[in-house]
Design an enzyme around this catalytic site. Structure first.
Site, PDB file in Angstrom:
ATOM      1  N   TYR A 179      34.058  44.305  46.567  1.00  0.00           N
ATOM      2  CA  TYR A 179      34.425  43.514  45.390  1.00  0.00           C
ATOM      3  C   TYR A 179      33.163  42.892  44.794  1.00  0.00           C
ATOM      4  CZ  TYR A 179      34.043  39.020  47.897  1.00  0.00           C
ATOM      5  OH  TYR A 179      33.575  37.926  48.592  1.00  0.00           O
ATOM      6  N   CYS A 180      33.286  42.457  43.526  1.00  0.00           N
ATOM      7  CA  CYS A 180      32.161  41.781  42.868  1.00  0.00           C
ATOM      8  C   CYS A 180      32.693  40.641  42.018  1.00  0.00           C
ATOM      9  CB  CYS A 180      31.265  42.749  42.111  1.00  0.00           C
ATOM     10  SG  CYS A 180      32.096  43.801  40.945  1.00  0.00           S
ATOM     11  N   ARG A 181      32.299  40.615  40.740  1.00  0.00           N
ATOM     12  CA  ARG A 181      32.618  39.412  39.954  1.00  0.00           C
ATOM     13  C   ARG A 181      33.998  39.435  39.317  1.00  0.00           C
ATOM     14  NH1 ARG A 181      26.790  40.112  37.324  1.00  0.00           N
ATOM     15  NH2 ARG A 181      25.557  38.881  38.811  1.00  0.00           N
ATOM     16  N   SER A 188      30.757  46.660  41.822  1.00  0.00           N
ATOM     17  CA  SER A 188      31.543  47.273  42.895  1.00  0.00           C
ATOM     18  C   SER A 188      31.928  48.720  42.570  1.00  0.00           C
ATOM     19  CB  SER A 188      32.799  46.438  43.192  1.00  0.00           C
ATOM     20  OG  SER A 188      33.561  46.259  42.008  1.00  0.00           O
TER      21      SER A 188
END
Lengths: 225, 225
Positions: A179-181, A188
């Site tokens: 996952y990222c922002r 991601s």
DNA sequence: ATAGTATTCAATTGATTAATTGAATACTAT
DNA sequence: ATAGTATTCAATTAATCAATTGAATACTAT
């Protein structure tokens, strides 16, 4: 001569409009989104958003005037942060409303991301369950300053820029969830593409840290905005 | 030459900003607030907000372009309504944010309402409990079109303009709790003043229908926005 | 077909906003 | 004291926005 009730209402909505004006600029929305991931300097915000430092500073003054962000001096650096967790929640509710009301959001997403291997369909409910149960390896591929500010309990920090160097640390026998922002960040997407190319079983979760927080995941970090 | 990720982000935040631009005007915020109480014609909205019909129509076009409101033709009349309950919820989250972040909101409230008898301090938690338990008489003093759109189950509709004619219908031995559109509407302030002047035990609740909905009160009406 | 009513549209004007550019300010290291 | 760095400020320009005004459109009753 305006009657007192009319004057009262005009004054009140003028105040509410301060919030609306603050988020009427795409530039300021991006700055808020970045600050949802953790505090940042003007220079860092300018780099991430592609704005000049002067322009970034001006937009931050507008956000500060609306009391949505706060600033602290750290020697030469000014550290901007969201004024309150409630600002994150408001940003998120604006994003959810835009997603549900504006078909263009999905169209843009499809136009830029469709077909990318990191974007294949997932059983989101099942994946979230696996994350909650620690049944998968969870990778946070944001820069480590954002990881430090707040991440899912149990997640590993492997910033995308360092992913190649950390491949040997990752399990090959367990599914990896990156996952990222949030849904509009491609860190991601790219991470999953790299991982799958190297034979890992990797999948992307589009939720960002504020979505996880809203979903009740335990969040650990040094920034309780 | 803008890189694709930058172009993607620019496009996405441009979409989000459509919501922000829609609520950057105090006029449009008032129109949204009114529509949270139920659907209305352009003329009715102009009357309530003190705008010209042409100006009201133009702001409604902006809100419609942002897909926050929808319109239906009813013969000669155009009926505007909120496009979705989620718009109400978003409006409310913006108001709560403004209330918590902008001290000027409280200051304006105090400047215009302080000292009015309809504004005396109440034990809000206790009062909400009494309402929930049907232990008080609950008066909705908004115009009946708004009551019809949605009101607290069990509430009586006594629009402020008709209060004098309905005094004989009201109990003198039970506490009366009056509500209207929300904390910045003075209908219930005035209603309580009239009632108390006539010897009734009346108190104002500042919550509006959307606050009651968020607090889990059963809402009855013909408008599920 | 016509008059009346409700609403929208288009042009205009003045105000506000956003980006740029260069100067000013604040802080640090020497 | 001075040079370098980070940030903010101020002026300018172009774009956007809000209110007004008059015209146009849509619908209804006669």
């Amino acid at each position: 001569m305006k009657n007192p009730t009319r004057a009262f209402k005009d004054a009140i909505y003028e105040q509410f409009a301060r919030v609306g004006k603050a988020i009427s600029s795409p530039r300021r929305l991006e700055l808020l989104d970045l600050l949802c991931q953790g505090p940042r300097t003007v220079e860092a915000l300018a780099n991430e958003s592609g704005l000049t430092i002067a322009n970034t500073s001006q937009h931050l003054q507008v956000l500060r005037a609306a009391r949505l962000v706060a600033a602290d001096k750290d020697g030469l650096y000014v550290i901007y942060r969201l004024a309150d967790q409630q600002v994150c929640e408001f940003f998120r509710s604006m994003r959810l409303l835009a997603e549900s009301r504006l078909a263009e959001v999905e169209q843009i997403k499809n136009r830029f991301l469709d077909g990318r291997e990191g974007m294949m369909p997932v059983d989101r409910t099942k994946l979230l369950k696996l994350v909650r149960e620690d049944a998968v390896t969870v990778l946070d591929v944001r820069p480590s300053v954002e990881f430090n500010a707040g991440h899912i309990a149990g997640a590993l920090s492997v910033p995308l820029k360092e992913l190649q160097q950390h491949l040997s640390d990752l399990p090959r026998d367990q599914e990896i969830v990156a996952y990222c922002r949030g849904p509009y960040c491609v860190l991601s997407v790219m991470a999953v593409e790299i991982l799958r190319a190297r034979g890992f079983k990797a999948i992307r979760l589009e939720e960002g840290i504020q979505d996880f927080r809203a979903l009740g995941f335990p969040i650990i970090g040094n920034e309780e905005v």
